[in-house]
Design a protein around this motif. Structure first.
Motif: not given
Length: 88
Positions: A23-33, A52-56
């Protein structure tokens, strides 16, 4: 049931730790910004609905699928070892 040196619940603790790591690995790979209007790899326009569906979001669908396939091929590593190796 005798489990050798492992304490009660050790197997469940190992499973919980593996899930938590995933879960931590998946969350760290989510786009940011802020997201991009065009793919950073192929410069194809990224549709408004995807942004809109995937911010960042930074990749178009085709490049994201290729990236996910590459990541999936390398993710078959179990850092805790197999059960067989623990029994030897």
């Amino acid at each position: 049931m005798a489990t050798g040196w492992a304490g009660d619940g050790a197997v469940q603790d190992q499973i919980d730790a593996t899930v938590k790591d995933a879960i931590q690995r998946a969350r760290s790979q989510l786009p940011k910004g802020p997201g991009l209007t065009h793919c950073e790899e192929c410069d194809t326009a990224i549709p408004e609905a995807r942004r809109k569906a995937m911010p960042g979001v930074r990749l178009c669908v085709a490049c994201q699928e290729a990236h996910d396939r590459e990541q999936g091929a390398a993710s078959g590593y179990n850092r805790r070892g197999s059960k067989d190796s623990q029994l030897r």
